[in-house]
Write a protein that holds these residues in place. Structure first.
Motif, PDB file in Angstrom:
ATOM      1  N   THR A  73       0.848  -1.192   0.000  1.00  0.00           N
ATOM      2  CA  THR A  73       0.000   0.000   0.000  1.00  0.00           C
ATOM      3  C   THR A  73       0.879   1.236   0.000  1.00  0.00           C
ATOM      4  N   TYR A  74       0.499   2.220  -0.800  1.00  0.00           N
ATOM      5  CA  TYR A  74       1.090   3.553  -0.714  1.00  0.00           C
ATOM      6  C   TYR A  74      -0.057   4.491  -0.387  1.00  0.00           C
ATOM      7  N   LEU A  75       0.009   5.131   0.771  1.00  0.00           N
ATOM      8  CA  LEU A  75      -1.068   5.982   1.263  1.00  0.00           C
ATOM      9  C   LEU A  75      -0.525   7.379   1.514  1.00  0.00           C
ATOM     10  N   SER A  76      -1.194   8.376   0.953  1.00  0.00           N
ATOM     11  CA  SER A  76      -0.811   9.773   1.154  1.00  0.00           C
ATOM     12  C   SER A  76      -1.953  10.468   1.881  1.00  0.00           C
ATOM     13  N   VAL A  77      -1.676  10.991   3.082  1.00  0.00           N
ATOM     14  CA  VAL A  77      -2.722  11.582   3.910  1.00  0.00           C
ATOM     15  C   VAL A  77      -2.372  13.024   4.265  1.00  0.00           C
ATOM     16  N   GLY A  78      -3.398  13.868   4.255  1.00  0.00           N
ATOM     17  CA  GLY A  78      -3.239  15.271   4.631  1.00  0.00           C
ATOM     18  C   GLY A  78      -4.507  15.757   5.283  1.00  0.00           C
ATOM     19  N   ASP A  79      -4.941  16.964   4.926  1.00  0.00           N
ATOM     20  CA  ASP A  79      -6.159  17.511   5.516  1.00  0.00           C
ATOM     21  C   ASP A  79      -7.425  16.966   4.854  1.00  0.00           C
ATOM     22  N   GLY A  80      -7.331  16.637   3.573  1.00  0.00           N
ATOM     23  CA  GLY A  80      -8.506  16.157   2.856  1.00  0.00           C
ATOM     24  C   GLY A  80      -8.565  14.642   2.814  1.00  0.00           C
ATOM     25  N   LYS A  81      -9.242  14.128   1.783  1.00  0.00           N
ATOM     26  CA  LYS A  81      -9.345  12.682   1.628  1.00  0.00           C
ATOM     27  C   LYS A  81      -7.990  12.102   1.254  1.00  0.00           C
ATOM     28  N   PRO A  82      -7.628  10.946   1.812  1.00  0.00           N
ATOM     29  CA  PRO A  82      -6.344  10.337   1.462  1.00  0.00           C
ATOM     30  C   PRO A  82      -6.340   9.796   0.043  1.00  0.00           C
ATOM     31  N   ASP A  83      -5.151   9.718  -0.537  1.00  0.00           N
ATOM     32  CA  ASP A  83      -4.959   9.070  -1.836  1.00  0.00           C
ATOM     33  C   ASP A  83      -4.273   7.739  -1.574  1.00  0.00           C
ATOM     34  N   VAL A  84      -4.738   6.694  -2.229  1.00  0.00           N
ATOM     35  CA  VAL A  84      -4.194   5.364  -1.948  1.00  0.00           C
ATOM     36  C   VAL A  84      -3.977   4.587  -3.235  1.00  0.00           C
ATOM     37  N   MET A  85      -2.889   3.841  -3.261  1.00  0.00           N
ATOM     38  CA  MET A  85      -2.595   2.879  -4.322  1.00  0.00           C
ATOM     39  C   MET A  85      -2.249   1.582  -3.606  1.00  0.00           C
ATOM     40  N   SER A  86      -2.924   0.497  -3.942  1.00  0.00           N
ATOM     41  CA  SER A  86      -2.794  -0.694  -3.114  1.00  0.00           C
ATOM     42  C   SER A  86      -3.195  -1.955  -3.863  1.00  0.00           C
ATOM     43  N   THR A  87      -2.711  -3.089  -3.359  1.00  0.00           N
ATOM     44  CA  THR A  87      -3.187  -4.382  -3.847  1.00  0.00           C
ATOM     45  C   THR A  87      -4.112  -5.042  -2.831  1.00  0.00           C
ATOM     46  N   TYR A  88      -4.503  -4.307  -1.793  1.00  0.00           N
ATOM     47  CA  TYR A  88      -5.510  -4.829  -0.877  1.00  0.00           C
ATOM     48  C   TYR A  88      -6.812  -5.095  -1.653  1.00  0.00           C
ATOM     49  N   PRO A  89      -7.658  -6.003  -1.156  1.00  0.00           N
ATOM     50  CA  PRO A  89      -8.969  -6.179  -1.793  1.00  0.00           C
ATOM     51  C   PRO A  89      -9.703  -4.839  -1.839  1.00  0.00           C
ATOM     52  N   ALA A  90     -10.334  -4.544  -2.974  1.00  0.00           N
ATOM     53  CA  ALA A  90     -11.009  -3.254  -3.133  1.00  0.00           C
ATOM     54  C   ALA A  90     -12.048  -3.029  -2.041  1.00  0.00           C
ATOM     55  N   ILE A  91     -12.721  -4.082  -1.615  1.00  0.00           N
ATOM     56  CA  ILE A  91     -13.751  -3.939  -0.593  1.00  0.00           C
ATOM     57  C   ILE A  91     -13.149  -3.456   0.731  1.00  0.00           C
ATOM     58  N   TRP A  92     -11.899  -3.918   1.032  1.00  0.00           N
ATOM     59  CA  TRP A  92     -11.246  -3.451   2.252  1.00  0.00           C
ATOM     60  C   TRP A  92     -10.801  -2.002   2.107  1.00  0.00           C
ATOM     61  N   SER A  93     -10.209  -1.633   0.990  1.00  0.00           N
ATOM     62  CA  SER A  93      -9.765  -0.252   0.775  1.00  0.00           C
ATOM     63  C   SER A  93     -10.944   0.711   0.853  1.00  0.00           C
ATOM     64  N   ASP A  94     -12.069   0.340   0.233  1.00  0.00           N
ATOM     65  CA  ASP A  94     -13.259   1.192   0.275  1.00  0.00           C
ATOM     66  C   ASP A  94     -13.788   1.307   1.704  1.00  0.00           C
ATOM     67  N   HIS A  95     -13.786   0.207   2.432  1.00  0.00           N
ATOM     68  CA  HIS A  95     -14.255   0.210   3.822  1.00  0.00           C
ATOM     69  C   HIS A  95     -13.348   1.076   4.692  1.00  0.00           C
ATOM     70  N   TYR A  96     -12.046   0.962   4.485  1.00  0.00           N
ATOM     71  CA  TYR A  96     -11.068   1.758   5.247  1.00  0.00           C
ATOM     72  C   TYR A  96     -11.321   3.246   5.032  1.00  0.00           C
ATOM     73  N   LEU A  97     -11.486   3.666   3.789  1.00  0.00           N
ATOM     74  CA  LEU A  97     -11.668   5.078   3.479  1.00  0.00           C
ATOM     75  C   LEU A  97     -13.037   5.584   3.915  1.00  0.00           C
ATOM     76  N   SER A  98     -14.087   4.801   3.646  1.00  0.00           N
ATOM     77  CA  SER A  98     -15.440   5.245   3.998  1.00  0.00           C
ATOM     78  C   SER A  98     -15.642   5.287   5.508  1.00  0.00           C
ATOM     79  N   SER A  99     -14.885   4.485   6.252  1.00  0.00           N
ATOM     80  CA  SER A  99     -14.981   4.482   7.718  1.00  0.00           C
ATOM     81  C   SER A  99     -14.124   5.567   8.358  1.00  0.00           C
ATOM     82  N   GLY A 100     -13.344   6.282   7.539  1.00  0.00           N
ATOM     83  CA  GLY A 100     -12.460   7.311   8.090  1.00  0.00           C
ATOM     84  C   GLY A 100     -11.353   6.736   8.951  1.00  0.00           C
ATOM     85  N   TYR A 101     -10.943   5.504   8.640  1.00  0.00           N
ATOM     86  CA  TYR A 101      -9.932   4.843   9.464  1.00  0.00           C
ATOM     87  C   TYR A 101      -8.574   5.543   9.415  1.00  0.00           C
TER      88      TYR A 101
END
Length: 240
Positions: free
Chosen positions: A40-68
């Motif tokens: 995973t490459y995750l870039s986080v700041g004040d807004g929504k994070p940007d992510v590039m990953s080989t995690y299952p899409a359902i997990w990446s979406d859950h992570y972002l939508s949950s504000g994890y």
């Protein structure tokens, strides 16, 4: 393949990559060669994070939508330090915060139980993380992770620099992902399953103009395909 050859192959791949999919492929091969399952490459700041990953899409979406990203101990640790570190089953410390515990438990349900993360500091408080993670738990993994910290740090730094220079959405000052009304209309038509010819009739444009708006929307969103652009626009509320 010897470790030095794995690293060289990764650096060579970064040198020739020009699109995000090529960078992701190189990072995925690196993780596999070093004995990890995902990257995973995750870039986080004040807004929504940007992510590039080989995690299952359902997990990446859950992570972002949950504000994890706002409660993730790995992100918090990356804001405090600049050296690689292990987490999860590779680290004896268990988070005490209820939200962080829920995050780790959710991740474990997808098999994500341990990893090695390299943090990077960016401008205006932005932080990036390059992570190799796995579903494996063993003393051998802990020894391997400790041995790999320096190598992964070097690889992560090269990936971080190349993405910041070549992939718009990871650039430190990348423009906001605003779409024009026409671009939104064309993406919405695509989301509804319309071809460029069908969309042209419903929006009163030529098929070539619809395709142009598709390409511009993909560029602004940093998407690799029209389907990817539609998914990003839906996720960020640009179309509905």
């Amino acid at each position: 393949m010897a470790r030095k050859d794995v690293i060289q192959e990764f650096l060579d791949a970064l040198h020739t990559a020009s699109e995000e999919v090529a960078f992701a492929s190189a990072a995925s091969r690196l993780g596999d060669a070093l004995g990890f399952r995902w990257f995973t490459y995750l870039s986080v700041g004040d807004g929504k994070p940007d992510v590039m990953s080989t995690y299952p899409a359902i997990w990446s979406d859950h992570y972002l939508s949950s504000g994890y990203d706002r409660v993730d101990p790995v992100v918090a640790a990356s804001r405090r330090q600049t050296v690689p570190f292990c987490w999860g089953a590779l680290d004896s410390a268990r988070p005490a915060d209820a939200a962080a515990i829920r995050l780790f438990d959710d991740a474990a349900s997808f098999g994500i139980v341990s990893g090695l993360t390299v943090p990077f500091r960016g401008p205006k408080g932005r932080t990036a993380l390059f992570t190799l993670s796995t579903d494996e738990v063993s003393p051998a993994l802990l020894r391997r992770a400790e041995e790999l910290k320096f190598y992964v740090q070097v690889c992560g730094l090269h990936l971080h620099n190349q993405l910041a220079g070549r992939v718009e959405r990871f650039m430190p000052e990348h423009p906001k992902r605003n779409l024009t009304p026409r671009q939104r209309a064309c993406l919405l038509a695509a989301a509804e399953g319309q071809s460029a010819k069908q969309a042209a009739r419903s929006i009163d444009l030529t098929p070539r103009t619809v395709q142009h708006h598709h390409e511009e929307a993909k560029r602004r969103l940093g998407a690799q395909s029209l389907t990817h652009a539609v998914a990003l626009a839906l996720r960020e509320g640009m179309i509905s």
